[in-house]
Design a protein around this motif. Sequence first.
Motif, short mmCIF file in Angstrom:
data_model
loop_
_atom_site.label_atom_id
_atom_site.label_comp_id
_atom_site.label_asym_id
_atom_site.label_seq_id
_atom_site.Cartn_x
_atom_site.Cartn_y
_atom_site.Cartn_z
N THR A 137 0.81 -1.21 0.00
CA THR A 137 0.00 0.00 0.00
C THR A 137 0.85 1.27 0.00
OG1 THR A 137 -0.18 -0.23 2.41
CG2 THR A 137 -2.04 -0.99 1.10
N THR A 138 2.17 1.13 0.01
CA THR A 138 3.05 2.29 -0.10
C THR A 138 3.84 2.20 -1.42
OG1 THR A 138 4.98 1.29 0.97
CG2 THR A 138 3.31 2.28 2.40
N ARG A 139 4.38 3.32 -1.84
CA ARG A 139 5.15 3.35 -3.08
C ARG A 139 6.63 3.06 -2.86
NH1 ARG A 139 1.50 7.78 -4.03
NH2 ARG A 139 2.95 9.23 -3.00
N LEU A 140 7.00 2.91 -1.61
CA LEU A 140 8.43 2.79 -1.30
C LEU A 140 9.06 1.55 -1.93
CD1 LEU A 140 10.84 3.95 0.24
CD2 LEU A 140 10.16 2.54 2.20
N TRP A 141 8.33 0.43 -1.95
CA TRP A 141 8.95 -0.82 -2.41
C TRP A 141 9.36 -0.73 -3.87
CZ3 TRP A 141 7.27 -4.01 -6.31
CH2 TRP A 141 5.97 -3.79 -6.79
N LEU B 72 12.22 2.18 -4.43
CA LEU B 72 13.57 1.71 -4.13
C LEU B 72 14.03 0.67 -5.15
CD1 LEU B 72 13.85 1.35 -0.23
CD2 LEU B 72 15.12 2.88 -1.74
N LEU B 73 13.10 -0.16 -5.61
CA LEU B 73 13.44 -1.16 -6.63
C LEU B 73 13.92 -0.47 -7.91
CD1 LEU B 73 13.42 -4.16 -7.54
CD2 LEU B 73 11.06 -3.79 -8.30
N ALA B 74 13.19 0.56 -8.34
CA ALA B 74 13.58 1.29 -9.54
C ALA B 74 14.90 2.01 -9.34
CB ALA B 74 12.48 2.29 -9.92
N ALA B 75 15.08 2.61 -8.16
CA ALA B 75 16.33 3.31 -7.88
C ALA B 75 17.51 2.34 -7.88
CB ALA B 75 16.24 4.02 -6.53
N MET B 76 17.30 1.15 -7.31
CA MET B 76 18.36 0.15 -7.28
C MET B 76 18.71 -0.30 -8.69
SD MET B 76 18.29 -3.78 -5.99
CE MET B 76 17.35 -4.11 -7.48
N ALA B 77 17.70 -0.59 -9.51
CA ALA B 77 17.95 -1.04 -10.88
C ALA B 77 18.71 0.02 -11.66
CB ALA B 77 16.63 -1.38 -11.57
N GLY B 78 18.32 1.28 -11.51
CA GLY B 78 19.02 2.35 -12.20
C GLY B 78 20.45 2.50 -11.72
N ALA B 79 20.66 2.42 -10.42
CA ALA B 79 22.00 2.56 -9.87
C ALA B 79 22.91 1.42 -10.30
CB ALA B 79 21.94 2.64 -8.34
N VAL B 80 22.39 0.19 -10.24
CA VAL B 80 23.19 -0.97 -10.63
C VAL B 80 23.53 -0.91 -12.12
CG1 VAL B 80 23.17 -3.49 -10.90
CG2 VAL B 80 22.36 -2.46 -8.78
N ALA B 81 22.55 -0.53 -12.95
CA ALA B 81 22.81 -0.41 -14.39
C ALA B 81 23.89 0.63 -14.66
CB ALA B 81 21.52 -0.05 -15.12
N PHE C 117 9.69 -9.97 -2.13
CA PHE C 117 10.37 -8.72 -2.48
C PHE C 117 11.87 -8.93 -2.56
CE2 PHE C 117 6.35 -7.60 -0.55
CZ PHE C 117 5.84 -6.69 -1.46
N ALA C 118 12.39 -9.79 -1.69
CA ALA C 118 13.81 -10.11 -1.75
C ALA C 118 14.17 -10.75 -3.09
CB ALA C 118 14.18 -11.05 -0.59
N LEU C 119 13.33 -11.67 -3.54
CA LEU C 119 13.57 -12.32 -4.83
C LEU C 119 13.44 -11.32 -5.97
CD1 LEU C 119 11.61 -15.66 -4.23
CD2 LEU C 119 14.09 -15.32 -4.19
N ALA C 120 12.47 -10.42 -5.88
CA ALA C 120 12.28 -9.41 -6.93
C ALA C 120 13.49 -8.48 -7.01
CB ALA C 120 11.01 -8.61 -6.67
N TYR C 121 13.99 -8.04 -5.87
CA TYR C 121 15.15 -7.16 -5.85
C TYR C 121 16.38 -7.89 -6.39
CZ TYR C 121 13.26 -3.08 -3.37
OH TYR C 121 12.58 -1.93 -3.04
#
Length: 265
Positions: free
Chosen positions: A14-18, A21-30, A115-119
């Motif tokens: 119900t929050t946008r945080l998950w 952060l997932l998008a931020a992580m993907a962008g940072a790792v890329a 969420f761990a698996l998705a990240y």
Amino acid sequence: MTAAVRAELRKILTTRLWWALLAAMAGAVAFLAGALALAIGLGGQQPGDELTVPPDQLALTVYSAGVTLGYVFPLAFGAIIVTQEFRHRTFQTSVLAEPRRTRVAAAKLLAALPFALAYGLASSLAALAAGAPALALAGTGTMLDDPATWCTLALGAVAMAAWMLVGVGFGTLVTNQVAVVVGVLVWTQIVEPLARIGLGYWDAAAPVARFLPGAAGEAIAGSSFYSATGLSDLLAPWAGLLVLLGYGLVAAAIGWRTSFRRDIT
């Protein structure tokens, strides 16, 4: 137990945080994977350079960029899953709905698993999507036909997933959300990198660096910038997983006795 897990999942979804952060992580790792591949591939390395990445290790180093540099995202999110209850003072409501606090803690851990698996998957895909074209552009091998590459990517996803579970443990230990997030950032971005570099130049203490949390995470993937450049050795993948999860387990055990069993006021 199923109802408790569903309740924890709803709290996350119900929050946008998950996904933020997932998008931020993907962008940072890329970005990190692409920049690392271009910097090393195009920058050139001389035999006398102090820190060099062997050509046969370059691709694996790039594909494990998430485990080396981006693990702060799942670690922080795992901690936030727990600490948001204390920040917004909803922990009281949770234990009133489910008085057995062991189930509350277990439900949070189980809810974190998807969420761990998705990240973990997103991290490996981001490193592959940016790293492979950058390696090709730099004129170095992408190693996509080597089974070791796919093994590194798969184990890297496992490592990133493990980091989120460790974050749940640390969130149980330090329930102040600001304190745990700041602590995670300081440790992952400043303290441990400096400690590993320093220990890497001190032969007597170099073996200790293998047991630091970040090194344990990299050991799961089997490759990292630190190991490729000779700054530190890595444990076996299974040992790295045990050490990393051990940190989370110890933190959760201490947090259970000091935070989750505390009387509600």
